[in-house]
Write a protein that holds these residues in place. Structure first.
Motif, PDB file in Angstrom:
ATOM      1  N   GLY A 163     -15.198  29.270  -5.128  1.00  0.00           N
ATOM      2  CA  GLY A 163     -16.607  28.941  -4.995  1.00  0.00           C
ATOM      3  C   GLY A 163     -16.895  27.495  -4.614  1.00  0.00           C
ATOM      4  O   GLY A 163     -18.047  27.068  -4.616  1.00  0.00           O
ATOM      5  N   ILE A 164     -15.886  26.741  -4.283  1.00  0.00           N
ATOM      6  CA  ILE A 164     -16.098  25.350  -3.891  1.00  0.00           C
ATOM      7  C   ILE A 164     -16.696  25.324  -2.485  1.00  0.00           C
ATOM      8  O   ILE A 164     -16.249  26.055  -1.595  1.00  0.00           O
ATOM      9  N   PRO A 165     -17.717  24.508  -2.260  1.00  0.00           N
ATOM     10  CA  PRO A 165     -18.372  24.458  -0.942  1.00  0.00           C
ATOM     11  C   PRO A 165     -17.397  24.068   0.174  1.00  0.00           C
ATOM     12  O   PRO A 165     -16.577  23.159   0.006  1.00  0.00           O
ATOM     13  N   GLN A 166     -17.518  24.761   1.291  1.00  0.00           N
ATOM     14  CA  GLN A 166     -16.631  24.557   2.442  1.00  0.00           C
ATOM     15  C   GLN A 166     -16.571  23.093   2.893  1.00  0.00           C
ATOM     16  O   GLN A 166     -15.546  22.628   3.342  1.00  0.00           O
ATOM     17  N   VAL A 195     -16.412  20.333   1.267  1.00  0.00           N
ATOM     18  CA  VAL A 195     -15.496  19.454   0.532  1.00  0.00           C
ATOM     19  C   VAL A 195     -14.079  20.016   0.429  1.00  0.00           C
ATOM     20  O   VAL A 195     -13.178  19.335  -0.037  1.00  0.00           O
ATOM     21  N   VAL A 196     -13.903  21.243   0.871  1.00  0.00           N
ATOM     22  CA  VAL A 196     -12.597  21.899   0.741  1.00  0.00           C
ATOM     23  C   VAL A 196     -11.473  21.128   1.456  1.00  0.00           C
ATOM     24  O   VAL A 196     -10.415  20.917   0.859  1.00  0.00           O
ATOM     25  N   PRO A 197     -11.635  20.674   2.710  1.00  0.00           N
ATOM     26  CA  PRO A 197     -10.534  19.926   3.332  1.00  0.00           C
ATOM     27  C   PRO A 197     -10.160  18.654   2.555  1.00  0.00           C
ATOM     28  O   PRO A 197      -8.988  18.315   2.436  1.00  0.00           O
ATOM     29  N   THR A 198     -11.160  17.980   1.995  1.00  0.00           N
ATOM     30  CA  THR A 198     -10.883  16.770   1.225  1.00  0.00           C
ATOM     31  C   THR A 198     -10.112  17.105  -0.048  1.00  0.00           C
ATOM     32  O   THR A 198      -9.130  16.437  -0.388  1.00  0.00           O
ATOM     33  N   LEU A 199     -10.522  18.150  -0.754  1.00  0.00           N
ATOM     34  CA  LEU A 199      -9.800  18.552  -1.967  1.00  0.00           C
ATOM     35  C   LEU A 199      -8.387  19.032  -1.641  1.00  0.00           C
ATOM     36  O   LEU A 199      -7.442  18.733  -2.378  1.00  0.00           O
ATOM     37  N   ALA A 200      -8.231  19.743  -0.539  1.00  0.00           N
ATOM     38  CA  ALA A 200      -6.895  20.184  -0.121  1.00  0.00           C
ATOM     39  C   ALA A 200      -6.019  18.973   0.202  1.00  0.00           C
ATOM     40  O   ALA A 200      -4.819  18.970  -0.082  1.00  0.00           O
ATOM     41  N   ASN A 201      -6.617  17.957   0.764  1.00  0.00           N
ATOM     42  CA  ASN A 201      -5.875  16.739   1.073  1.00  0.00           C
ATOM     43  C   ASN A 201      -5.437  16.039  -0.212  1.00  0.00           C
ATOM     44  O   ASN A 201      -4.330  15.496  -0.285  1.00  0.00           O
ATOM     45  N   ILE A 202      -6.266  16.050  -1.232  1.00  0.00           N
ATOM     46  CA  ILE A 202      -5.896  15.465  -2.524  1.00  0.00           C
ATOM     47  C   ILE A 202      -4.694  16.205  -3.112  1.00  0.00           C
ATOM     48  O   ILE A 202      -3.747  15.582  -3.611  1.00  0.00           O
ATOM     49  N   GLU A 247     -12.385  30.627   8.583  1.00  0.00           N
ATOM     50  CA  GLU A 247     -13.559  30.314   7.751  1.00  0.00           C
ATOM     51  C   GLU A 247     -13.206  29.316   6.656  1.00  0.00           C
ATOM     52  O   GLU A 247     -14.043  28.510   6.252  1.00  0.00           O
ATOM     53  N   SER A 248     -11.964  29.356   6.172  1.00  0.00           N
ATOM     54  CA  SER A 248     -11.599  28.481   5.059  1.00  0.00           C
ATOM     55  C   SER A 248     -10.566  27.419   5.419  1.00  0.00           C
ATOM     56  O   SER A 248     -10.507  26.384   4.778  1.00  0.00           O
ATOM     57  N   ASP A 249      -9.764  27.653   6.437  1.00  0.00           N
ATOM     58  CA  ASP A 249      -8.678  26.698   6.698  1.00  0.00           C
ATOM     59  C   ASP A 249      -8.800  25.953   8.026  1.00  0.00           C
ATOM     60  O   ASP A 249      -7.926  25.188   8.387  1.00  0.00           O
ATOM     61  N   LEU A 250      -9.865  26.181   8.764  1.00  0.00           N
ATOM     62  CA  LEU A 250     -10.150  25.502  10.043  1.00  0.00           C
ATOM     63  C   LEU A 250      -9.153  25.812  11.150  1.00  0.00           C
ATOM     64  O   LEU A 250      -9.092  25.099  12.143  1.00  0.00           O
ATOM     65  N   GLY A 251      -8.357  26.853  10.992  1.00  0.00           N
ATOM     66  CA  GLY A 251      -7.457  27.293  12.054  1.00  0.00           C
ATOM     67  C   GLY A 251      -6.538  26.208  12.577  1.00  0.00           C
ATOM     68  O   GLY A 251      -6.023  25.380  11.829  1.00  0.00           O
ATOM     69  N   LEU A 252      -6.342  26.217  13.888  1.00  0.00           N
ATOM     70  CA  LEU A 252      -5.450  25.254  14.534  1.00  0.00           C
ATOM     71  C   LEU A 252      -5.943  23.819  14.336  1.00  0.00           C
ATOM     72  O   LEU A 252      -5.144  22.888  14.233  1.00  0.00           O
TER      73      LEU A 252
END
Length: 166
Positions: A132-135, A137-144, A62-67
Motif C-alpha cells: 500500500g505504499i504510494p508509487q 515513493v516506492v523507487p526511493t524506498l527500494a533504493n534505501i 506499474e510497480s517496477d518502472l520496467g526497463l
C-alpha cells in the motif's frame, strides 16, 4: 575535542565503521541523484517497457518502472560504486594496498553489488506497492533497501579483502 580523539583511539574499529557509514553517504548522494535523474529524465521513456533477463525481472511496469527502473538502478549503483572506491580507500581504510591489486577485487565486489542492486528493486518495489505504499515513493524506498544490502556486503569485504592495512 580531546575526549573524541581519546574515544577514537580506544575504539578504532567502531570509529572506522562509523566513518565508513558516514562517508558512504557521498556515494549515497551520487546514487540517489543518478537514480532520480535517470528515472525522471534519461530513461523515463522506457518506464512502460517490460524487461526480463536471468534474475532481472522488471515486467510489472506499474510497480517496477520496467526497463527504466532496471537501467536507472544499474546506472546509479555503478556511479556510486566508482565514487565509493576512492572515498573508502583514501579516507576510511587509509589503505596502502596497491591500486592495481585493489581495483580488480573491488570490481568483483561492485559486480556482485550491481547484480544484487539491479535485481532486488523489481522484487522490493512490487512488495512495497503491494503493502500500500504510494508509487511515488516506492523507487526511493527500494533504493534505501539496496543501500542497506550494499553496506552489509561491502564493509567486511573492503576491510578484510580489498583494502586491508598492509
Amino acid at each position: 575535542m580531546k575526549g573524541i580523539k581519546n574515544w577514537i583511539s580506544e575504539h578504532p574499529n567502531i570509529w572506522e565503521f562509523i566513518l565508513f557509514n558516514v562517508l558512504s553517504n557521498v556515494a549515497t548522494v551520487v546514487n540517489f541523484a543518478v537514480m532520480w535523474i535517470c528515472t525522471g529524465f534519461v530513461f523515463s521513456s522506457l518506464n512502460r517497457t517490460p524487461f526480463r533477463f536471468l534474475i532481472f525481472n522488471y515486467t510489472n511496469v506499474e510497480s517496477d518502472l520496467g526497463l527504466c527502473g532496471f537501467a536507472s538502478f544499474l546506472m546509479a549503483t555503478a556511479c556510486a560504486q566508482t565514487v565509493n572506491f576512492f572515498v573508502q580507500k583514501n579516507f576510511v581504510f587509509r589503505s596502502n594496498a596497491a591500486f592495481a591489486q585493489a581495483v580488480p577485487k573491488y570490481i568483483c565486489l561492485a559486480v556482485v553489488l550491481v547484480i544484487v542492486s539491479a535485481a532486488l528493486p523489481a522484487y522490493s518495489q512490487t512488495l512495497l506497492v503491494n503493502t500500500g505504499i504510494p508509487q511515488g515513493v516506492v523507487p526511493t524506498l527500494a533504493n534505501i533497501v539496496n543501500i542497506l544490502v550494499q553496506v552489509v556486503l561491502s564493509y567486511p569485504t573492503m576491510k578484510f579483502w580489498i583494502m586491508p592495512k598492509q
